[in-house]
Design a protein around this motif. Sequence first.
Motif, PDB file in Angstrom:
ATOM      1  N   TYR A 263     -49.601  12.608  27.114  1.00 43.66           N
ATOM      2  CA  TYR A 263     -50.845  12.145  26.944  1.00 43.66           C
ATOM      3  C   TYR A 263     -52.108  12.900  27.869  1.00 43.66           C
ATOM      4  N   GLY A 264     -50.435  13.773  28.418  1.00 42.18           N
ATOM      5  CA  GLY A 264     -51.471  14.669  29.397  1.00 42.18           C
ATOM      6  C   GLY A 264     -51.139  14.168  30.902  1.00 42.18           C
ATOM      7  N   ALA A 265     -51.060  12.866  31.177  1.00 41.11           N
ATOM      8  CA  ALA A 265     -51.576  12.650  32.546  1.00 41.11           C
ATOM      9  C   ALA A 265     -51.071  13.454  33.665  1.00 41.11           C
ATOM     10  N   LEU A 266     -51.522  13.540  34.812  1.00 39.69           N
ATOM     11  CA  LEU A 266     -50.902  14.037  36.078  1.00 39.69           C
ATOM     12  C   LEU A 266     -49.560  13.386  36.675  1.00 39.69           C
ATOM     13  N   THR A 267     -48.986  13.576  35.963  1.00 43.42           N
ATOM     14  CA  THR A 267     -47.409  12.475  36.433  1.00 43.42           C
ATOM     15  C   THR A 267     -46.628  13.090  37.453  1.00 43.42           C
ATOM     16  N   ILE A 268     -46.755  12.412  38.365  1.00 46.12           N
ATOM     17  CA  ILE A 268     -45.982  12.597  40.526  1.00 46.12           C
ATOM     18  C   ILE A 268     -45.025  11.263  40.125  1.00 46.12           C
ATOM     19  N   GLN A 269     -44.326  12.579  40.885  1.00 46.27           N
ATOM     20  CA  GLN A 269     -42.642  10.787  40.387  1.00 46.27           C
ATOM     21  C   GLN A 269     -41.961  11.335  41.545  1.00 46.27           C
ATOM     22  N   VAL A 270     -42.324   9.774  42.556  1.00 49.76           N
ATOM     23  CA  VAL A 270     -42.361   9.093  43.952  1.00 49.76           C
ATOM     24  C   VAL A 270     -40.871   9.169  43.415  1.00 49.76           C
ATOM     25  N   GLN A 271     -40.383   9.419  44.977  1.00 49.84           N
ATOM     26  CA  GLN A 271     -38.798   9.377  45.372  1.00 49.84           C
ATOM     27  C   GLN A 271     -38.347   8.170  46.111  1.00 49.84           C
ATOM     28  N   ALA A 272     -39.133   6.719  45.088  1.00 44.23           N
ATOM     29  CA  ALA A 272     -38.906   5.797  46.149  1.00 44.23           C
ATOM     30  C   ALA A 272     -39.053   4.887  44.685  1.00 44.23           C
ATOM     31  N   ASN A 273     -39.151   3.288  45.103  1.00 43.08           N
ATOM     32  CA  ASN A 273     -39.012   2.537  44.062  1.00 43.08           C
ATOM     33  C   ASN A 273     -40.343   1.865  43.826  1.00 43.08           C
ATOM     34  N   PHE A 274     -40.783   1.165  43.029  1.00 49.19           N
ATOM     35  CA  PHE A 274     -42.741   0.784  42.894  1.00 49.19           C
ATOM     36  C   PHE A 274     -42.866   0.385  44.371  1.00 49.19           C
ATOM     37  N   ASP A 275     -42.311  -0.653  44.619  1.00 47.03           N
ATOM     38  CA  ASP A 275     -43.148  -1.674  45.990  1.00 47.03           C
ATOM     39  C   ASP A 275     -43.284  -0.134  47.362  1.00 47.03           C
ATOM     40  N   VAL A 276     -42.050   0.574  47.636  1.00 49.41           N
ATOM     41  CA  VAL A 276     -42.662   1.782  48.705  1.00 49.41           C
ATOM     42  C   VAL A 276     -43.994   2.172  47.839  1.00 49.41           C
ATOM     43  N   THR A 277     -44.034   3.156  46.524  1.00 52.50           N
ATOM     44  CA  THR A 277     -44.781   4.214  46.131  1.00 52.50           C
ATOM     45  C   THR A 277     -45.744   3.606  46.554  1.00 52.50           C
ATOM     46  N   TRP A 278     -46.632   1.838  46.082  1.00 57.04           N
ATOM     47  CA  TRP A 278     -47.679   1.429  45.808  1.00 57.04           C
ATOM     48  C   TRP A 278     -47.863   1.546  47.605  1.00 57.04           C
ATOM     49  N   LYS A 279     -47.458   1.524  48.486  1.00 57.73           N
ATOM     50  CA  LYS A 279     -48.046   1.726  49.671  1.00 57.73           C
ATOM     51  C   LYS A 279     -48.884   2.605  50.602  1.00 57.73           C
ATOM     52  N   ILE A 280     -47.810   3.759  49.584  1.00 55.10           N
ATOM     53  CA  ILE A 280     -48.238   5.102  50.219  1.00 55.10           C
ATOM     54  C   ILE A 280     -49.748   5.365  48.869  1.00 55.10           C
ATOM     55  N   VAL A 281     -49.663   4.842  47.977  1.00 51.82           N
ATOM     56  CA  VAL A 281     -51.099   5.625  47.175  1.00 51.82           C
ATOM     57  C   VAL A 281     -51.993   4.303  47.376  1.00 51.82           C
ATOM     58  N   PHE A 282     -51.234   3.690  47.552  1.00 50.01           N
ATOM     59  CA  PHE A 282     -52.645   2.189  47.099  1.00 50.01           C
ATOM     60  C   PHE A 282     -54.455   2.485  48.467  1.00 50.01           C
ATOM     61  N   HIS A 283     -54.191   3.123  49.669  1.00 52.67           N
ATOM     62  CA  HIS A 283     -55.184   3.397  50.144  1.00 52.67           C
ATOM     63  C   HIS A 283     -55.556   4.764  49.699  1.00 52.67           C
ATOM     64  N   LEU A 284     -54.356   5.453  49.869  1.00 52.57           N
ATOM     65  CA  LEU A 284     -54.383   6.923  49.640  1.00 52.57           C
ATOM     66  C   LEU A 284     -55.978   7.265  47.965  1.00 52.57           C
ATOM     67  N   VAL A 285     -55.474   6.072  46.880  1.00 54.05           N
ATOM     68  CA  VAL A 285     -56.229   6.830  46.146  1.00 54.05           C
ATOM     69  C   VAL A 285     -57.863   6.273  46.417  1.00 54.05           C
ATOM     70  N   GLU A 286     -58.122   5.139  46.714  1.00 57.51           N
ATOM     71  CA  GLU A 286     -59.342   4.589  47.315  1.00 57.51           C
ATOM     72  C   GLU A 286     -59.997   5.724  47.859  1.00 57.51           C
TER      73      GLU A 286
END
Length: 448
Positions: free
Chosen positions: A182-205
């Motif tokens: 479906y053409g999404a920019l797909t970023i695989q983070v070398q961490a689990n879901f929780d760690v990825t969430w913590k990093i990305v949450f504010h960064l995206v905003e």
Amino acid sequence: MTSVFLRCFDEKCGARYPVTEVRPECACGNLLEACYEWPNFDPAVAKRTWSARKTSRDPRDLSGVWRFREMIPFLPSDAPVITMREGNTPLIEAARAAEYAGLEALAFKHQGFNPTGSFKDNGMTTGASQAAALGKHVVACVSTGNTSASLAAYAAYGGLRAVIFIPAGQIASGKLAQALEYGALTIQVQANFDVTWKIVFHLVEQAGIYLLNSVNPFRVEGQKTIVVEMMEQLGWEVPDWIVLPGGNLGNSSAFGKGLREMKQLGLIARLPRMAVIQAEGSAPLYQLIRRAAAEGRPPWEIGLQPVESPQTLATAIRIGSPASWKKALREIEATRGVCEAVSEQEIADAKAVIGLSGIGCEPASAATLAGIRKLVSRNVIGKSDRVVAVLTGNLLKDPGYTLAYHEGTLSLPQEGKAMPIEPGFPNRPISVPPDAAQIQRLLESRTR
Ligand code: F0G
């Protein structure tokens, strides 16, 4: 006119924001929810209207989400919606699965029949439509797989750019394949879901990207229509139990909100009890509720202890620090519900039984049947109770798991060693040479 606003989930705060406000959480740090004042809601008229729309060809009426739009009136009535006919999922009786659970009857509401094969589509049509209404062009999520597949599809269909963050090597192949296609920019983070969430949450905003995880209140609005459609299919007769798997706990929050609102609006006479099932290795809410009971204290006072390194082969629900735990806990309490945890072996065998019923689902969904079986054996669920279990994802999402189960090679890696799963219902493929006599003998021995 229905009035609409966003409100802090925490009643003590209760801050309100306009429905067009873009913020991932309240200023106090709690999650937000969409609230409505429905001054002239007539439940009998609503039921008739929703029923009549089944013969309409309006794209909103063809959607199993927007058909119930009086329940989710957060968009102006002339706003376009991004819909792919999501919802409209069947309620299927499953005698074999009922027997396995020790119940007289059991129905599955199969969300795997959605456009991208999971319940996420119910919430993505509403979330993506709100993103478009707000003039957002880029949308993002952190995901264990299904949210990312759904986001990728709805963004592509609606002309938005999708960015997905997934834990590298920890999502099922079908889901990754969907996101790429479906053409999404797909970023695989070398961490689990929780760690990825913590990093990305504010960064995206901060990047001005619209976050479409289930902390987004408009995702929750779409997901709550799953229980509205379910009640309509049951002729508005409330079951005793609704059972669903719990990961980030957005769906449990959505179901509880939908049920409470239906009761408030006079659409249903009482609330069913909700049972949320977690995988043993990723069960922070279950552990919290158990600890609270053991210590005789309210769970709110203790607070959620995240599971540091969550483990389960049901990768969809491999989450140790669920974002919506407070909302889900409130809904469990409001419905006099329960939270149960099930083992990898229990999930795997329950999944095979759902398959043998001709229905099939992905591993996380099968936690429901495993949980029901456990709750029936403990007399929490009565054997003649009316139970609906929600199958959240399609069998084809995670073919690797299913093949490994039937071949007897499924195992959970644990601290260096592997914990093997013994298939209780294996169905190994049989290899034969191109020899008619041998094939005939095989058929005679195996089809009698
Ligand atoms: N079942 C499936 C198939 C899921 O994909 C998920 C969540 C759940 C159950 C649990 O729902 O998080 O609302 O409690 N999947 C998310 C994702 C986390 O990223 O696709 P929940």
